[in-house]
Design a protein around this motif. Structure first.
Motif, PDB file in Angstrom:
ATOM      1  N   GLY A 268      14.507   1.840  -3.927  1.00 34.89           N
ATOM      2  CA  GLY A 268      15.580   2.218  -3.022  1.00 34.89           C
ATOM      3  C   GLY A 268      15.123   2.219  -1.571  1.00 34.89           C
ATOM      4  O   GLY A 268      15.824   1.722  -0.682  1.00 34.89           O
ATOM      5  N   LEU A 269      13.934   2.771  -1.318  1.00 37.19           N
ATOM      6  CA  LEU A 269      13.385   2.757   0.037  1.00 37.19           C
ATOM      7  C   LEU A 269      13.109   1.333   0.509  1.00 37.19           C
ATOM      8  O   LEU A 269      13.369   1.002   1.667  1.00 37.19           O
ATOM      9  CB  LEU A 269      12.104   3.594   0.098  1.00 37.19           C
ATOM     10  CG  LEU A 269      12.309   5.106   0.043  1.00 37.19           C
ATOM     11  CD1 LEU A 269      10.965   5.813  -0.124  1.00 37.19           C
ATOM     12  CD2 LEU A 269      13.023   5.595   1.283  1.00 37.19           C
TER      13      LEU A 269
ATOM     14  N   GLY B 246       8.382   7.999  -7.786  1.00 33.65           N
ATOM     15  CA  GLY B 246       8.896   7.216  -8.905  1.00 33.65           C
ATOM     16  C   GLY B 246       9.373   5.837  -8.463  1.00 33.65           C
ATOM     17  O   GLY B 246       9.682   5.612  -7.293  1.00 33.65           O
ATOM     18  N   GLY B 247       9.418   4.943  -9.422  1.00 33.14           N
ATOM     19  CA  GLY B 247       9.807   3.562  -9.158  1.00 33.14           C
ATOM     20  C   GLY B 247      11.185   3.386  -8.546  1.00 33.14           C
ATOM     21  O   GLY B 247      11.348   2.658  -7.560  1.00 33.14           O
TER      22      GLY B 247
ATOM     23  N   TRP C   4       0.833  -1.203   0.000  1.00 29.12           N
ATOM     24  CA  TRP C   4       0.000   0.000   0.000  1.00 29.12           C
ATOM     25  C   TRP C   4       0.870   1.257   0.000  1.00 29.12           C
ATOM     26  O   TRP C   4       0.636   2.187  -0.776  1.00 29.12           O
ATOM     27  CB  TRP C   4      -0.937  -0.007   1.204  1.00 29.12           C
ATOM     28  CG  TRP C   4      -1.852   1.165   1.221  1.00 29.12           C
ATOM     29  CD1 TRP C   4      -3.005   1.317   0.498  1.00 29.12           C
ATOM     30  CD2 TRP C   4      -1.682   2.370   1.978  1.00 29.12           C
ATOM     31  NE1 TRP C   4      -3.554   2.538   0.775  1.00 29.12           N
ATOM     32  CE2 TRP C   4      -2.770   3.214   1.671  1.00 29.12           C
ATOM     33  CE3 TRP C   4      -0.719   2.800   2.880  1.00 29.12           C
ATOM     34  CZ2 TRP C   4      -2.905   4.471   2.238  1.00 29.12           C
ATOM     35  CZ3 TRP C   4      -0.855   4.056   3.444  1.00 29.12           C
ATOM     36  CH2 TRP C   4      -1.945   4.877   3.118  1.00 29.12           C
ATOM     37  N   LEU C   5       1.883   1.283   0.870  1.00 25.74           N
ATOM     38  CA  LEU C   5       2.767   2.451   0.922  1.00 25.74           C
ATOM     39  C   LEU C   5       3.526   2.647  -0.392  1.00 25.74           C
ATOM     40  O   LEU C   5       3.692   3.781  -0.857  1.00 25.74           O
ATOM     41  CB  LEU C   5       3.762   2.306   2.071  1.00 25.74           C
ATOM     42  CG  LEU C   5       3.199   2.539   3.467  1.00 25.74           C
ATOM     43  CD1 LEU C   5       4.239   2.172   4.522  1.00 25.74           C
ATOM     44  CD2 LEU C   5       2.746   3.979   3.637  1.00 25.74           C
ATOM     45  N   ALA C   6       3.988   1.561  -0.985  1.00 27.61           N
ATOM     46  CA  ALA C   6       4.689   1.662  -2.267  1.00 27.61           C
ATOM     47  C   ALA C   6       3.766   2.216  -3.343  1.00 27.61           C
ATOM     48  O   ALA C   6       4.171   3.063  -4.149  1.00 27.61           O
ATOM     49  CB  ALA C   6       5.233   0.299  -2.684  1.00 27.61           C
ATOM     50  N   GLY C   7       2.528   1.768  -3.340  1.00 26.46           N
ATOM     51  CA  GLY C   7       1.567   2.289  -4.310  1.00 26.46           C
ATOM     52  C   GLY C   7       1.288   3.764  -4.112  1.00 26.46           C
ATOM     53  O   GLY C   7       1.152   4.521  -5.082  1.00 26.46           O
ATOM     54  N   GLN C   8       1.215   4.198  -2.855  1.00 33.78           N
ATOM     55  CA  GLN C   8       0.982   5.611  -2.568  1.00 33.78           C
ATOM     56  C   GLN C   8       2.150   6.487  -3.040  1.00 33.78           C
ATOM     57  O   GLN C   8       1.950   7.611  -3.495  1.00 33.78           O
ATOM     58  CB  GLN C   8       0.758   5.828  -1.062  1.00 33.78           C
ATOM     59  CG  GLN C   8      -0.482   5.168  -0.520  1.00 33.78           C
ATOM     60  CD  GLN C   8      -1.737   5.726  -1.145  1.00 33.78           C
ATOM     61  OE1 GLN C   8      -1.945   6.919  -1.219  1.00 33.78           O
ATOM     62  NE2 GLN C   8      -2.574   4.826  -1.632  1.00 33.78           N
TER      63      GLN C   8
END
Length: 103
Positions: free
Chosen positions: A71-72, A65-66, A55-59
């Protein structure tokens, strides 16, 4: 297609290694009578982590950016690995592992 197949094989190997090591750590930390409960808790936390991280990655994908999201994610994985490395495993009320040996 060949590179994708190799990456999938690497992922399969790394995931299997992770599962084996996670179950080994649970076996060390919990007695035989608690292993089922420990594995259930592990599965629940794993599922919540995957759902929350997705969910956080989608937000953040459109905003950052990808490459930044990957990286995160790598940083979070590195921090998690360091945490597991230094957290002691408790066996029968006694801390065991790297952290206990250094104290």
């Amino acid at each position: 297609p060949l590179l994708q197949a190799l990456v999938q094989l690497l992922h399969a190997f790394s995931f299997a290694l992770f599962q084996v090591l996670a179950m080994q750590r649970l076996a060390l930390a919990f007695g035989p009578g608690r292993q089922g409960r420990a594995q259930g808790l592990f599965s629940m936390v794993w599922g919540l982590g995957v759902a929350g991280g997705s969910w956080l990655a989608g937000q953040g994908w459109d905003r950052l950016g990808g490459p930044a999201i990957f990286g995160l994610a790598a940083l979070v994985a590195l921090l998690g690995t360091a945490w597991v490395y230094w957290v002691p495993v408790v066996q029968g009320g006694q801390a065991a592992g790297r952290s206990a040996q250094s104290s």
